[in-house]
Design a protein around this motif. Structure first.
Motif, PDB file in Angstrom:
ATOM      1  N   ILE A 286      33.158  33.966  23.785  1.00  0.00           N
ATOM      2  CA  ILE A 286      32.388  35.148  24.225  1.00  0.00           C
ATOM      3  C   ILE A 286      33.402  36.084  23.314  1.00  0.00           C
ATOM      4  O   ILE A 286      33.995  36.554  23.541  1.00  0.00           O
ATOM      5  CB  ILE A 286      32.275  35.245  25.067  1.00  0.00           C
ATOM      6  N   GLY A 288      33.804  39.678  22.530  1.00  0.00           N
ATOM      7  CA  GLY A 288      33.495  40.948  23.458  1.00  0.00           C
ATOM      8  C   GLY A 288      31.767  41.921  23.147  1.00  0.00           C
ATOM      9  O   GLY A 288      32.415  43.047  23.312  1.00  0.00           O
ATOM     10  N   PRO A 291      32.176  46.731  21.387  1.00  0.00           N
ATOM     11  CA  PRO A 291      32.528  48.045  22.599  1.00  0.00           C
ATOM     12  C   PRO A 291      31.506  49.136  22.218  1.00  0.00           C
ATOM     13  O   PRO A 291      31.229  49.368  21.273  1.00  0.00           O
ATOM     14  CB  PRO A 291      34.089  48.321  21.885  1.00  0.00           C
ATOM     15  N   PRO A 292      31.409  49.974  24.123  1.00  0.00           N
ATOM     16  CA  PRO A 292      31.670  50.624  23.875  1.00  0.00           C
ATOM     17  C   PRO A 292      31.893  52.455  22.918  1.00  0.00           C
ATOM     18  O   PRO A 292      31.496  53.144  22.592  1.00  0.00           O
ATOM     19  CB  PRO A 292      31.406  51.084  25.854  1.00  0.00           C
ATOM     20  N   LYS A 293      32.752  52.481  23.603  1.00  0.00           N
ATOM     21  CA  LYS A 293      33.484  53.557  23.049  1.00  0.00           C
ATOM     22  C   LYS A 293      35.254  53.862  22.685  1.00  0.00           C
ATOM     23  O   LYS A 293      35.663  54.245  23.878  1.00  0.00           O
ATOM     24  CB  LYS A 293      32.912  54.919  23.727  1.00  0.00           C
ATOM     25  N   PRO A 294      35.801  52.685  21.318  1.00  0.00           N
ATOM     26  CA  PRO A 294      37.193  52.839  21.411  1.00  0.00           C
ATOM     27  C   PRO A 294      37.340  54.260  21.284  1.00  0.00           C
ATOM     28  O   PRO A 294      35.973  55.452  20.386  1.00  0.00           O
ATOM     29  CB  PRO A 294      37.285  52.072  19.776  1.00  0.00           C
ATOM     30  N   GLY A 295      38.434  54.498  21.558  1.00  0.00           N
ATOM     31  CA  GLY A 295      39.522  56.075  21.406  1.00  0.00           C
ATOM     32  C   GLY A 295      38.591  57.276  22.493  1.00  0.00           C
ATOM     33  O   GLY A 295      39.357  58.605  22.473  1.00  0.00           O
ATOM     34  N   THR A 296      37.917  56.173  23.307  1.00  0.00           N
ATOM     35  CA  THR A 296      37.576  56.904  24.414  1.00  0.00           C
ATOM     36  C   THR A 296      37.538  57.179  25.562  1.00  0.00           C
ATOM     37  O   THR A 296      38.571  56.043  25.585  1.00  0.00           O
ATOM     38  CB  THR A 296      36.040  57.691  24.253  1.00  0.00           C
ATOM     39  N   ALA A 300      36.269  51.212  31.121  1.00  0.00           N
ATOM     40  CA  ALA A 300      36.107  50.497  30.133  1.00  0.00           C
ATOM     41  C   ALA A 300      35.243  48.947  30.725  1.00  0.00           C
ATOM     42  O   ALA A 300      35.401  49.284  31.748  1.00  0.00           O
ATOM     43  CB  ALA A 300      37.751  49.186  29.363  1.00  0.00           C
TER      44      ALA A 300
ATOM     45  N   ASN B  10      46.933  52.872  25.394  1.00  0.00           N
ATOM     46  CA  ASN B  10      45.183  52.658  26.621  1.00  0.00           C
ATOM     47  C   ASN B  10      44.692  51.116  25.468  1.00  0.00           C
ATOM     48  O   ASN B  10      43.600  51.725  26.002  1.00  0.00           O
ATOM     49  CB  ASN B  10      45.078  53.794  26.522  1.00  0.00           C
ATOM     50  N   HIS B  12      41.874  48.684  25.681  1.00  0.00           N
ATOM     51  CA  HIS B  12      41.621  47.538  26.556  1.00  0.00           C
ATOM     52  C   HIS B  12      41.049  46.820  25.547  1.00  0.00           C
ATOM     53  O   HIS B  12      39.939  46.653  25.164  1.00  0.00           O
ATOM     54  CB  HIS B  12      40.760  48.430  27.447  1.00  0.00           C
ATOM     55  N   LYS B  13      40.558  45.703  26.443  1.00  0.00           N
ATOM     56  CA  LYS B  13      39.710  44.807  26.057  1.00  0.00           C
ATOM     57  C   LYS B  13      39.166  43.584  26.744  1.00  0.00           C
ATOM     58  O   LYS B  13      40.425  42.892  27.983  1.00  0.00           O
ATOM     59  CB  LYS B  13      40.738  43.551  25.005  1.00  0.00           C
ATOM     60  N   SER B  14      38.443  43.202  27.238  1.00  0.00           N
ATOM     61  CA  SER B  14      37.366  42.962  28.028  1.00  0.00           C
ATOM     62  C   SER B  14      36.608  41.177  27.283  1.00  0.00           C
ATOM     63  O   SER B  14      36.232  41.741  26.642  1.00  0.00           O
ATOM     64  CB  SER B  14      36.395  43.330  28.429  1.00  0.00           C
ATOM     65  N   PHE B  15      36.372  40.122  27.981  1.00  0.00           N
ATOM     66  CA  PHE B  15      36.141  38.859  27.477  1.00  0.00           C
ATOM     67  C   PHE B  15      34.556  39.065  28.906  1.00  0.00           C
ATOM     68  O   PHE B  15      34.933  38.620  29.633  1.00  0.00           O
ATOM     69  CB  PHE B  15      36.622  38.316  27.402  1.00  0.00           C
ATOM     70  N   ARG B  49      45.922  39.620  18.580  1.00  0.00           N
ATOM     71  CA  ARG B  49      44.806  39.795  17.543  1.00  0.00           C
ATOM     72  C   ARG B  49      44.063  40.946  17.459  1.00  0.00           C
ATOM     73  O   ARG B  49      43.320  40.986  16.965  1.00  0.00           O
ATOM     74  CB  ARG B  49      43.523  38.250  18.320  1.00  0.00           C
ATOM     75  N   LEU B  54      41.422  41.178  14.607  1.00  0.00           N
ATOM     76  CA  LEU B  54      40.574  39.554  14.838  1.00  0.00           C
ATOM     77  C   LEU B  54      39.412  40.010  16.344  1.00  0.00           C
ATOM     78  O   LEU B  54      38.725  39.095  16.385  1.00  0.00           O
ATOM     79  CB  LEU B  54      41.168  38.750  15.026  1.00  0.00           C
ATOM     80  N   GLU B  55      39.823  40.803  17.537  1.00  0.00           N
ATOM     81  CA  GLU B  55      39.078  41.309  17.852  1.00  0.00           C
ATOM     82  C   GLU B  55      38.680  42.792  17.948  1.00  0.00           C
ATOM     83  O   GLU B  55      40.041  43.831  17.808  1.00  0.00           O
ATOM     84  CB  GLU B  55      39.563  40.748  19.646  1.00  0.00           C
ATOM     85  N   LYS B  56      38.079  43.193  18.561  1.00  0.00           N
ATOM     86  CA  LYS B  56      37.296  44.434  18.790  1.00  0.00           C
ATOM     87  C   LYS B  56      38.015  45.056  20.342  1.00  0.00           C
ATOM     88  O   LYS B  56      37.367  44.461  20.996  1.00  0.00           O
ATOM     89  CB  LYS B  56      36.047  45.112  18.832  1.00  0.00           C
ATOM     90  N   ILE B  57      38.691  46.165  19.729  1.00  0.00           N
ATOM     91  CA  ILE B  57      39.168  47.043  21.132  1.00  0.00           C
ATOM     92  C   ILE B  57      37.923  46.809  22.155  1.00  0.00           C
ATOM     93  O   ILE B  57      37.141  47.786  21.210  1.00  0.00           O
ATOM     94  CB  ILE B  57      40.065  47.804  20.811  1.00  0.00           C
ATOM     95  N   ASN B  58      37.518  47.888  23.300  1.00  0.00           N
ATOM     96  CA  ASN B  58      37.269  47.937  23.795  1.00  0.00           C
ATOM     97  C   ASN B  58      37.514  49.544  23.857  1.00  0.00           C
ATOM     98  O   ASN B  58      36.530  49.932  24.482  1.00  0.00           O
ATOM     99  CB  ASN B  58      36.560  47.537  25.293  1.00  0.00           C
ATOM    100  N   ASP B  59      38.187  50.007  24.348  1.00  0.00           N
ATOM    101  CA  ASP B  59      39.093  51.380  24.600  1.00  0.00           C
ATOM    102  C   ASP B  59      40.289  51.155  24.077  1.00  0.00           C
ATOM    103  O   ASP B  59      40.918  50.255  23.697  1.00  0.00           O
ATOM    104  CB  ASP B  59      39.065  51.803  25.554  1.00  0.00           C
ATOM    105  N   GLY B  60      41.075  52.967  23.834  1.00  0.00           N
ATOM    106  CA  GLY B  60      42.381  52.916  23.331  1.00  0.00           C
ATOM    107  C   GLY B  60      42.115  52.893  21.570  1.00  0.00           C
ATOM    108  O   GLY B  60      41.112  53.072  21.517  1.00  0.00           O
ATOM    109  N   GLU B  61      43.509  52.917  21.499  1.00  0.00           N
ATOM    110  CA  GLU B  61      43.817  53.414  19.878  1.00  0.00           C
ATOM    111  C   GLU B  61      45.058  52.412  19.500  1.00  0.00           C
ATOM    112  O   GLU B  61      45.854  51.974  20.190  1.00  0.00           O
ATOM    113  CB  GLU B  61      44.410  54.290  19.247  1.00  0.00           C
TER     114      GLU B  61
END
Ligand SMILES: Nc1ncnc2c1ncn2[C@@H]1O[C@H](COP(=O)(O)OP(=O)(O)OP(=O)(O)O)[C@@H](O)[C@H]1O
Ligand SMILES: Nc1ncnc2c1ncn2[C@@H]1O[C@H](COP(=O)(O)OP(=O)(O)OP(=O)(O)O)[C@@H](O)[C@H]1O
Ligand SMILES: [Mg+2]
Ligand SMILES: [Mg+2]
Lengths: 320, 255, 272, 320, 255
Positions: A286, A288, A291-296, A300, B10, B12-15, B49, B54-61
């Motif tokens: 899976i 992810g 992603p909804p909104k990185p940087g915001t 999450a 900050n 964040h990463k979810s699977f 990663r 190699l993985e897109k983060i869900n939130d943060g920088e």
């Protein structure tokens, strides 16, 4: 110089803009445009005689031809795939005679035109007037008239399946080769026999690789069946050609055949999609998703989580 | 203030519905060797990663030097980078995978020179010479013609290290670079890494070897359950851990 | 009555005139297996139901059945399969509007039953310009695979060259339909086809195509493998019988083919 | 209880007897026996008319037909494979329009009988008498006669290649899927672009899986080319059928065709073997082959070593 | 004298012209935990693979209990075993691979129960119950539905251990079973192994962790360059090595 001292200048909410690949979109629109023009000109071109197409699309001979096509395809693919597995396993066997025999089988049946094979099976009588059961090169114990055993349908099935088996053998072989030796070793290490290793470990994984070319073969077979006309068995394409040889409406009747082939191909492709998805389990981890909104600082794992939620709960596959 | 080599804010990463990284915030200064410690499944590999996109983060920088990984800001918008831009960003970051991921169809030397020749367009003869030097440094000069399948686990791991080093990256990410190595080799690889560190290379190293962290690490970050529990100098974190979770972890470590 | 008996012949007490002369095997089975490529109107084609075979050959066979007291069972197979079918004894004979030629006589026997020959088919626009083989120099001509017109075109082309004109460009098509399509799409200027089926196509084309005169006198023959002399002899007698009772000519007249009628039915009658 | 205390009772030299799989050998002999009988009956059966076969095997029309077959096969396979790679990459693309277009292409060209496609291209004139260059749906700027552009050869190539592209697309896709994500990630991690990853990492490994079904396609294509008869282009099978429709020597002439097809297939299979071996490098680790004499004290690594020695010294593949 | 569980006599193994095992002779008694130590590339993995007949030896003999691996003697001939006989021999030997080799198309639990159900024909419900217990013992009960690709390196390694244990073998071969584990988990896996040892299971463990060898090992075998250099109790080999090669190796080990 503490590494954890983090700059905390608050930034405004940032809007995320997905990457745009202009070239790809231009290409895509070009493709769609050309397709649209083709379809448009097809539907407006009077030479296609859409009225005739409509008239014959559901004509009984066409439908019965379609039925025969589907039946021949289904049966000979099933036999062909089973044969293919046997051939592939033989080819990869360490017994030189078996692997040579499998190679020879592939060579012979791929190397002779299907038409010749069909003629051969149908007219076996010309070569072997009676089928004898007995000692090889010795006296025969039982003799039967070949023509009485081999009906056009039997000959068609024999020809198509044996031919298909040779092609499927190569496809299965390529699938088996795609599985790393680590997998077979792991299977051996838990005490599996060769057969069990094949059935439980190698083939299920090889399926990912085997399915697309098998889809090719099935769709190809749909059309090869038209060759059985040489032995007088009439399926879809033959049925329409019988009609257009009478009324000379060749183009609209070929369109009728094409429409049916396209419809069946579409159904097969959809079926293939689901079969592929089934065997894909465990292979595509899976990701992810979007992603909804990185940087915001939105909480999450809400949108993405629910989007992928149906994937993460894998069914506990029943052990057969 | 000197710009840090790596800056995570900050992250964040979810699977699916499993949140693996729950807001990681840390900085790694240029020239530092940062060791990432933590129990299995705490998200260490995932974090590495993410750094390499190699993985897109869900939130943060995530920033490497002055570049935001995966995005470009213009005004109040974040523009996702195109693939070739991401590729450029990645070329500055080297990575050694936990599972090595060597190219099975290329020999040891070919694995090492692939990046320099294809990506960095280094002349072939130069790349080959440097590749051989690197293989020599990890003790595999005599195995240069071997394919990965003909190498032992530890040999594969060393080829993977050489492959990443061949790109001379500013930042190296090591995911358990010594897991398959015997203590003798750990020492040798360590030497290689120390000399890299001395030459100013920044490194983030996921490791389970306390000794390694103590010897080479400038900072130790302890992660557990997707969170950064504690950071500090090796002596501080490993010998006088502040947090209960760290203490629990370290108490179980074998002598 | 007699007709019913002809429909359902039972060995032993079959009253049909020629039944006793048939080979024993045929007498016993009560059927003659006939190979035919049923895509060739007006000789044989499927009726609108897609399964009943109709045409000149079938009607002649119907008449022959009355004389022989056995069923003539037609099987539709591809042209390519007819000869292997005969030599494998799956079929006893073939009726498929096959031209009798000297070369083919080496492999099989022909019982000639229909006088025929090639003709030139063109689009109506070209009908006046291209009438005979001589007119074809420098044109593009279509031919159907497996027909004797192949040789005619080659010969005509040679003649053109000898006379210092441009030769004929020949394209061989898989079947009549593709050749007609080629004619309609101006891929070819003319189509050399046996005059009988040619006139049917021209009639079907609603005035778009025109069929010229026959340029030769050949014959269609019923095909027998070399080892079926006895059956051939019986069929020959059967043909003579239906000729003399007038039913043969009635069939030809019905299909507008009266001028193709033959007076006698020689074996391998074509000599050059 | 020292673990190194080893029993050293000297044993006599033991003879090693390899495992015998009686069942397999029986099967193997059965196969060879049946094959032998078939070949025997083929060569002695007078109905095959071997004299006629000999007469026509090298007849000029047959050879020229063979030449056309080979040419058409080669050119359309090359175009088909290139198209296939493009289609596969598009299908796996994240751009929905591109992947749908690729799917549609596969569907359409696999779904219509090749005969219809060939007829379509050749008789484009019947449908579209002139090819116009101009604004879509708008005025035309340039018009050319379709027949003058599309020769039978062009039509044959167009039909065969476009059709083949659809099938190859699926095969290439299955090959790409067989490569683990770890490989693409490793390639990305060293900074390779998508293209480079495909060319240098994914495709070379996928070749192992792609080659066998591609062999199938090539051998199949050899025979499909006979379909171009519908547009009046005559290759091997048509050439022989023209001959046998003149002299009615159907069986021996079909044998002529079969012999040529078998010969070409054999050559292709041998070629395939070498291509496969090339791409196999690195995947099959050297197994110690047959051990000389386990259980005896012969100096180890002599026979086996020399037997496998040529394998262990892999060529340093030049980086292209 | 009690029959040893494993007996190797003069085992040779070559790949092409490279001789990897140059005559290994050792015995492992029933219930013993034997640790195999040695530098990378010394042939440890190869030796384990030979024991499980995944590689054919070129010379010498290997016995597990009273069975000769891969051959049956009758008179003065050695009859090579057929595949199904080899499979039967292997079922008595469990193996954990250095690269794990989990079945990617099966979930963690399915990986574990595959052997019992398919090979040993254990009833499904019983196998599932026992499989869950094993996963619980290695701390992965909550991940039973995950596919290997969804597990971290350490989690995969633990599933591999559980899979091998599920067959309840007489002899277990571990190839670096803790390489991907953090120190905390090493302790846990160690507990599992100690309890196995207590229950009488014989183990051969290739490891790079000295601490592990000291805690669990009954004997330590030191291999180098395809040869068995030294054998003895952990304290003897690790603290007072007799051979120069062993001393050199241990001197480089990090504290
Ligand atoms: N593709 C995926 N889908 C679902 N879960 C995943 C996926 N990849 C990783 N995970 C989960 O994320 C968690 C963190 O994984 P990660 O590989 O980052 O751990 P780690 O800290 O590197 O552990 P280890 O030391 O064992 O390698 C694990 O619990 C794992 O099960
Ligand atoms: N298939 C093969 N072909 C050629 N050489 C091989 C092959 N397999 C292993 N080798 C070589 O055999 C030697 C021993 O390998 P092995 O895997 O047994 O080492 P090891 O002791 O397990 O090392 P590590 O601790 O690094 O895993 C290595 O030098 C390796 O290069
Ligand atoms: Mg990890
Ligand atoms: Mg190893």
């Amino acid at each position: 110089m503490s590494a954890t001292a983090v700059r905390r200048n608050e930034e405004p909410e940032l809007r995320v803009v997905p990457a745009r690949y202009v070239g790809r979109w231009v290409a895509a629109f070009l493709v769609v445009g050309i397709l649209g023009m083709l379809v448009f000109s097809m539907f407006t071109n009077e030479r296609f005689h859409w009225d005739v197409v409509g008239e014959f699309l559901f004509a009984p001979p066409v439908l019965s031809g379609l039925g025969k096509t589907l039946m021949l395809t289904a049966v000979s693919m099933v036999i062909g795939i089973l044969l293919g597995i046997v051939v592939a396993v033989c080819r990869l066997s360490s017994n030189p005679i078996l692997s040579t025999a499998a190679w020879g089988y592939s060579w012979f049946f791929r190397g002779t035109p299907l038409m010749v094979q069909l003629l051969f099976w149908f007219f076996l009588a010309a070569l072997v007037p009676t089928i004898g059961l007995g000692v090889p090169f010795g006296p025969k114990l039982l003799e039967i008239d070949t023509n009485s055993v081999i009906s056009p349908f039997t000959a068609a099935l024999l020809g198509l399946s044996l031919n298909e088996g040779a092609y499927m053998g190569e496809i299965v072989r390529s699938g088996i080769r795609a599985i790393s030796t680590g997998q077979t070793e792991a299977a051996k290490a838990i005490g599996m026999s060769r057969m069990q290793t094949m059935r439980r470990v190698v083939l299920p994984q090889a399926m990912r690789v085997i399915i697309p070319p098998t889809g090719n073969e099935t769709i190809g077979m749909l059309k090869y069946t038209s060759l059985v006309i040489v032995i007088g068995y009439s399926e879809l394409l033959t049925s329409v050609s019988i009609i257009y040889s009478r009324n000379f409406q060749t183009i609209p009747l070929l369109l009728v055949a094409a429409i049916w082939y396209l419809a069946v191909t579409a159904l097969l492709s959809i079926g293939q999609y689901f079969v592929e998805r089934h065997f894909e389990r465990g292979f595509t981890p899976i990701k992810g998703k979007k992603p909804p909104k990185p940087g915001t600082s939105a909480p999450a794992g809400t949108v993405a989580a629910s989007a992928a939620a149906q994937n993460i709960e894998p069914e506990l596959e029943p052990i057969k | 203030m000197i710009e840090p080599m790596l800056r995570a804010r900050n992250v964040h990463k979810s699977f699916g519905h499993i949140e693996v990284l729950k807001g990681i915030t840390l900085e790694v200064q240029t020239g530092q060797v940062a060791c990432l410690l933590g129990p299995s499944g705490s998200g260490k590999s995932t974090f590495l990663r993410c750094i390499n996109h190699l993985e897109k983060i869900n939130d943060g920088e995530l920033w490497v030097k002055s570049e935001r990984i995966g995005y470009r800001r213009s005004g109040n918008s974040l523009h996702e980078l195109k693939e070739n831009e991401t590729a450029r960003q990645r070329a500055a970051v080297g990575m050694v995978f936990q599972q090595f991921n060597l190219f099975p169809h290329r020999t040891a030397l070919e694995n090492v020179v692939e990046g320099p020749i294809i990506v960095q367009k280094v002349p072939k003869s130069k790349a080959m010479r440097e590749g051989m030097e690197l293989l020599d440094r990890v003790g595999l000069a005599d195995k240069y013609k071997h394919y990965p399948a003909q190498l032992s686990g530890g040999q594969q791991q060393r080829v993977a290290i050489a492959r990443a080093l061949a790109l001379k990256p500013q930042l190296m990410l090591f995911d358990e670079p010594t897991s398959a190595l015997d203590p003798e080799l750990v020492g040798e690889v360590l030497d290689v890494m120390t000399s890299l560190a001395a030459s100013g290379m920044t490194m983030v190293v996921v490791t389970h070897e306390m000794g390694f962290a103590k010897e080479v690490g400038d900072v130790v970050h302890f992660m557990a359950d997707g969170q950064l529990v504690e950071s500090g100098s090796p002596t501080q974190v490993l010998e006088n851990p502040r947090e209960a979770r760290t203490q629990a972890f370290l108490s179980k470590v074998l002598a | 009555g007699g007709a019913a008996e002809a429909e359902k012949p039972s060995a032993g007490e079959n009253s049909a005139a020629l039944f006793k002369e048939l080979p024993e095997k045929v007498q016993k089975s009560g059927t003659i297996n006939v190979a035919s490529n049923v895509e060739y109107p007006p000789f044989e084609s499927f009726d609108t139901d897609g399964s009943t075979i109709v045409g000149i050959d079938r009607e002649i066979a119907d008449e022959l059945e009355k004389q022989l007291g056995v069923t003539m069972k037609f099987d539709n197979i591809a042209f390519d399969a007819i000869i292997p079918g005969l030599s494998s004894a799956r079929y006893d004979m073939a009726m498929s509007a096959m031209s009798d030629t000297v070369e083919r006589q080496k492999a099989v026997n022909f019982l000639d039953y229909f006088s025929a020959g090639g003709g030139v088919m063109t689009s109506t626009a070209n009908a006046e310009k291209l009438k005979t083989l001589e007119d074809l120099c420098g044109t593009h001509v279509g031919i159907v695979k497996g027909t004797t017109e192949d040789a005619d075109a080659a010969e005509a082309s040679k003649k053109c060259e000898e006379e210092g004109k441009k030769s004929i460009e020949v394209t061989i098509f898989a079947g009549q339909n593709q050749a007609v399509l080629a004619l309609q799409s101006d891929r070819v200027d003319a189509f050399l086809v046996d005059s009988t089926s040619g006139s049917v196509i021209a009639a079907e084309s609603k005035g778009a195509l025109a069929m010229g005169e026959r340029y030769q006198d050949l014959a269609f023959g019923i095909v027998f493998p070399k080892d079926q002399e006895q059956l051939m002899g019986t069929i020959q007698k059967g043909l003579e019988a239906i000729k003399s009772d007038g039913s043969y000519d009635k069939i030809l007249t019905k299909y507008d083919m009266a001028d193709h009628s033959m007076e006698s039915f020689p074996v391998n009658g074509v000599k050059e």
